[in-house]
Design a protein around this motif. Sequence first.
Motif, PDB file in Angstrom:
ATOM      1  N   ARG A  72       0.883  -0.946   0.163  1.00  0.00           N
ATOM      2  CA  ARG A  72       0.301   0.460   0.216  1.00  0.00           C
ATOM      3  C   ARG A  72       0.774   1.511   0.142  1.00  0.00           C
ATOM      4  N   TYR A  73       2.182   0.694   0.363  1.00  0.00           N
ATOM      5  CA  TYR A  73       3.071   2.347   0.991  1.00  0.00           C
ATOM      6  C   TYR A  73       4.448   2.336  -0.139  1.00  0.00           C
ATOM      7  N   ILE A 130       9.291   4.654   3.165  1.00  0.00           N
ATOM      8  CA  ILE A 130       7.860   3.564   3.563  1.00  0.00           C
ATOM      9  C   ILE A 130       7.498   3.047   4.796  1.00  0.00           C
ATOM     10  N   SER A 133       5.856   5.949   6.273  1.00  0.00           N
ATOM     11  CA  SER A 133       4.523   5.717   6.083  1.00  0.00           C
ATOM     12  C   SER A 133       3.556   5.164   6.767  1.00  0.00           C
ATOM     13  N   VAL A 134       4.209   4.054   6.617  1.00  0.00           N
ATOM     14  CA  VAL A 134       3.659   3.010   7.470  1.00  0.00           C
ATOM     15  C   VAL A 134       2.935   2.968   8.584  1.00  0.00           C
ATOM     16  N   GLY A 137       0.397   5.234   8.909  1.00  0.00           N
ATOM     17  CA  GLY A 137      -1.067   4.258   9.019  1.00  0.00           C
ATOM     18  C   GLY A 137      -1.581   3.543   9.930  1.00  0.00           C
TER      19      GLY A 137
END
Length: 433
Positions: A72-73, A130, A133-134, A137
């Motif tokens: 997703r990222y 990454i 970003s996770v 999220g």
Amino acid sequence: MTDGKKKQKDGERETALEILLDMDRNGRLSSQALEEGLRKIQFTDKTYRAFISRLVEGTTEYRLQLDAILDRYARIPMEKQKPKVRCVLRMSVYQMLYMDSVPDRAVIHEAGQLMRKHHLEGLQGVVNGILRSVQRGIGDGTVQTLLDSAPRIRYSTPEWICTRLAEEYGAGKAERILAACFEERQLSIRCNSTRQTPEELLRFLTDAGVEAVPGEMSSMALRVGSVDFVRRLPGYREGRFSVQDESSICTVEALAPAEGEKLLDVCSAPGGKACYAAELGALVTARDLTEEKTERIRENAERLGISMNIQVQDALETVPEDLEAYDAVIADIPCSGLGVMGRKNDIKYHVTPEGVRALVRQGQQILDAAAGYVRTGGRLLFSTCTILKEENQEAKELFLGRHPEFEVREERQFLQGIDPCDGFYFCLMEKRN
């Protein structure tokens, strides 16, 4: 954190990465790669080994889920990433999600250090981006929404397995089966009754500081916790007990081998059922395909202090001189192993519908050969460590269609999450006149 502790943490993640890379590149099972990796550091601190075990096993168990999150990222899908990048990202997100004792900032920092150590400095910024970003999220609920979107992501299990279990057992029961694969369970052991009673074994283990309680399904079973190396458990080397799940113990007890009965186990390794039958007094012949497998049977028999006839023999091939020579025959045939997904956390990734069909065809050949060894009035025990009806109940019906001389005496399907044991199946049949 002191320099010594920091170096230890760095070493833990480096060792975990080496094991994960071994699995990724060479297709090795996690149990094999982890055992070999831990053997190299077996004299280090127990907490050091425990961290590595949890990180490797967790990253492996949640692999599909971790990839769904990362895809997703990341601009490049996980399956197309470099192996080292893929493994570092997976183990990092696992720590962020499931290892609360490790701060996210430390996870992201150590991921960057691993990239530098493996001469991938050019991708350090990509990995860092990454993971951040996770992290966002996870904080804003986006990751949780993704986890809740489908059973295959929530339980990190291939779609076809989730679908098959829902079709065969219903959605609710299927979720309980899948959820059970992620629950911690105590180790099941079977008392060697030629050495002591279960009560005496329980006292012995408790006095030695081992967490142990009686089993739930068999009077011969105990359950122990906090096991690092099974071979280091007090009493193991002396043959006081065997490691055997209660479902398998109950299977032998359904067969009820009598003293002096001739019993053949055609796919015996590592020999748990054969050894239990021998402890009960049966005259056991244990066979398997290779010297390596029969050596495992021999090691267990010698450790337990029991005697049996151990032979290298392909279960697909009939031995003419043994036709109708046995009172009881055990055929624990090769299967998908989906009943032990919780213990073998990557087996679900290696199973395919085509592979299951091939296993069923092979199993039918083994059952045909095993049936010939049973005397009239004798018993045939068909068992697997899977929960798919195609490999169990439907396979039984295929066999009975070709062998009307056999009649079912007892049949049982154990399901993890429903029963207090591994997923397992057995069908006990009697050969009529």
